[in-house]
Design a protein around this motif. Structure first.
Motif, PDB file in Angstrom:
ATOM      1  N   LYS A   1       0.864  -1.137   0.512  1.00 42.66           N
ATOM      2  CA  LYS A   1      -0.062   0.192  -0.106  1.00 42.66           C
ATOM      3  C   LYS A   1       0.786   1.238  -0.475  1.00 42.66           C
ATOM      4  O   LYS A   1       1.006   2.567  -1.278  1.00 42.66           O
ATOM      5  CB  LYS A   1      -1.257   0.128   1.144  1.00 42.66           C
ATOM      6  CG  LYS A   1      -2.203  -0.506   0.980  1.00 42.66           C
ATOM      7  CD  LYS A   1      -3.137  -0.458   1.907  1.00 42.66           C
ATOM      8  CE  LYS A   1      -4.439  -1.121   2.283  1.00 42.66           C
ATOM      9  NZ  LYS A   1      -4.648  -1.162   3.558  1.00 42.66           N
TER      10      LYS A   1
ATOM     11  N   VAL B   1       0.945   4.342  -2.461  1.00 40.53           N
ATOM     12  CA  VAL B   1       0.777   5.129  -2.675  1.00 40.53           C
ATOM     13  C   VAL B   1       1.706   6.038  -3.449  1.00 40.53           C
ATOM     14  O   VAL B   1       1.665   7.899  -4.013  1.00 40.53           O
ATOM     15  CB  VAL B   1       0.206   5.455  -1.208  1.00 40.53           C
ATOM     16  CG1 VAL B   1       0.205   7.050  -0.844  1.00 40.53           C
ATOM     17  CG2 VAL B   1      -1.229   4.762  -0.556  1.00 40.53           C
TER      18      VAL B   1
ATOM     19  N   ALA C   1      -3.187   1.380  -5.381  1.00 43.02           N
ATOM     20  CA  ALA C   1      -3.870   1.829  -4.168  1.00 43.02           C
ATOM     21  C   ALA C   1      -4.988   1.990  -4.172  1.00 43.02           C
ATOM     22  O   ALA C   1      -5.489   0.588  -3.364  1.00 43.02           O
ATOM     23  CB  ALA C   1      -3.726   2.776  -3.079  1.00 43.02           C
ATOM     24  N   LYS C   2      -5.787   1.805  -4.828  1.00 41.04           N
ATOM     25  CA  LYS C   2      -7.735   1.210  -4.993  1.00 41.04           C
ATOM     26  C   LYS C   2      -7.944   0.756  -5.881  1.00 41.04           C
ATOM     27  O   LYS C   2      -8.517  -0.359  -5.556  1.00 41.04           O
ATOM     28  CB  LYS C   2      -8.133   2.690  -6.292  1.00 41.04           C
ATOM     29  CG  LYS C   2      -9.886   2.587  -6.312  1.00 41.04           C
ATOM     30  CD  LYS C   2     -10.476   3.607  -7.398  1.00 41.04           C
ATOM     31  CE  LYS C   2     -11.838   3.095  -7.529  1.00 41.04           C
ATOM     32  NZ  LYS C   2     -12.507   4.229  -8.701  1.00 41.04           N
TER      33      LYS C   2
ATOM     34  N   VAL D   1      -7.909  -2.229  -3.054  1.00 34.46           N
ATOM     35  CA  VAL D   1      -9.195  -1.915  -1.947  1.00 34.46           C
ATOM     36  C   VAL D   1     -10.597  -2.429  -2.113  1.00 34.46           C
ATOM     37  O   VAL D   1     -10.826  -3.084  -1.809  1.00 34.46           O
ATOM     38  CB  VAL D   1      -9.146   0.220  -1.370  1.00 34.46           C
ATOM     39  CG1 VAL D   1      -9.845   0.023  -0.339  1.00 34.46           C
ATOM     40  CG2 VAL D   1      -7.639   0.360  -0.959  1.00 34.46           C
TER      41      VAL D   1
ATOM     42  N   ILE E   1      -6.459   8.640  -4.013  1.00 31.31           N
ATOM     43  CA  ILE E   1      -6.108   7.498  -3.037  1.00 31.31           C
ATOM     44  C   ILE E   1      -6.018   8.211  -1.536  1.00 31.31           C
ATOM     45  O   ILE E   1      -5.247   7.705  -0.618  1.00 31.31           O
ATOM     46  CB  ILE E   1      -4.422   7.144  -3.331  1.00 31.31           C
ATOM     47  CG1 ILE E   1      -3.815   9.257  -3.562  1.00 31.31           C
ATOM     48  CG2 ILE E   1      -4.245   6.573  -4.774  1.00 31.31           C
ATOM     49  CD1 ILE E   1      -2.300   9.063  -3.760  1.00 31.31           C
TER      50      ILE E   1
ATOM     51  N   VAL F   1      -7.004   5.371   1.862  1.00 31.58           N
ATOM     52  CA  VAL F   1      -5.754   4.667   1.344  1.00 31.58           C
ATOM     53  C   VAL F   1      -4.695   5.820   2.444  1.00 31.58           C
ATOM     54  O   VAL F   1      -3.929   5.292   3.318  1.00 31.58           O
ATOM     55  CB  VAL F   1      -5.291   4.290   0.840  1.00 31.58           C
ATOM     56  CG1 VAL F   1      -3.917   3.303   1.052  1.00 31.58           C
ATOM     57  CG2 VAL F   1      -6.282   3.459  -0.621  1.00 31.58           C
TER      58      VAL F   1
ATOM     59  N   GLU G   1      -6.139   5.836   5.577  1.00 32.20           N
ATOM     60  CA  GLU G   1      -5.930   4.643   6.581  1.00 32.20           C
ATOM     61  C   GLU G   1      -4.733   3.915   6.802  1.00 32.20           C
ATOM     62  O   GLU G   1      -4.538   3.771   7.992  1.00 32.20           O
ATOM     63  CB  GLU G   1      -6.813   2.754   5.886  1.00 32.20           C
ATOM     64  CG  GLU G   1      -6.220   1.766   6.028  1.00 32.20           C
ATOM     65  CD  GLU G   1      -7.037   0.899   4.712  1.00 32.20           C
ATOM     66  OE1 GLU G   1      -6.449  -0.132   5.522  1.00 32.20           O
ATOM     67  OE2 GLU G   1      -7.175   0.895   4.010  1.00 32.20           O
TER      68      GLU G   1
END
Length: 203
Positions: free
Chosen positions: A74, A78, A117-118, A121, A191, A194, A197
């Motif tokens: 991740k 990013v 990253a998406k 997810v 993003i 993310v 998170e």
């Protein structure tokens, strides 16, 4: 029937809403046109469906055993997408014009999923939401990947068409600069969840 409808709706929403894949395809359409951008579109759609299969058939278990590996992927994703956003915003003539004289290939689009990253997810969320453990797990995972494969072509493809359509209106350097800045901003916005998170995880 409710399961299929919910799955299709989830696939449409997650594929058609702004994200790194769509921004990449749209920018490619602007700079290279539809025909030359079809390979990267196909790579994205096929690559994500293949990623879903791998997540469903083993990567999910690997991440349960090694949660730091998922976090590392991740973070890498990013950072790469932030670099991509900078590349788009700083280019006068479109995405990567200084570095990229040819459109991205099928392999580029497929491999891009692993730093998107998406995509991570959506893939992990889809497996969690639309599969259950047991004898039907394999069938459900195959249905899930097949649904995304079919839905993603028109959902992502509309962004390619829109980028190609914009080409006729963005010959002006100023307009193209603002387009690139807008795409860069959308990429960063896509993003932010993310990033949030990750900050919460380390905070």
């Amino acid at each position: 029937m409710d399961y299929i409808f919910s799955l299709i709706l989830f696939a449409v929403v997650s594929s058609a809403t702004p994200g790194p894949n769509n921004i990449l395809v749209m920018t490619s359409g602007l700079n290279f046109g539809i025909k030359k951008s079809l390979p990267v579109l196909c790579g994205i759609c096929v690559g994500f469906s293949f990623m879903l299969l791998l997540v469903g058939f083993g990567f999910g278990q690997v991440f349960e055993l090694f949660p730091r590996l998922h976090t590392l992927i991740k973070i890498s994703g990013v950072l790469y997408l932030l670099y991509l956003a900078w590349l788009i915003s700083s280019s006068r003539d479109g995405f990567g014009a200084k570095e990229q004289s040819e459109p991205l290939t099928f392999l580029n689009g497929a491999l891009f999923q692993w730093v998107n990253a998406k995509a991570w997810v959506v893939a992990t969320g889809a497996i969690a939401a639309f599969t259950v453990s047991g004898s039907e797990f394999t069938t459900q995972t195959l249905i899930l990947a097949s649904t995304f494969l079919v839905i993603s072509f028109p959902s992502v493809g509309i962004w390619l068409y829109f980028g190609s359509w914009l080409k006729r209106y963005l010959n002006n350097d100023t307009y193209r600069k603002w387009f690139n800045l807008s795409m860069s901003g959308l990429l960063i916005l896509s993003i932010l969840p993310v990033i949030g998170e990750l900050l919460e995880q380390f905070g």
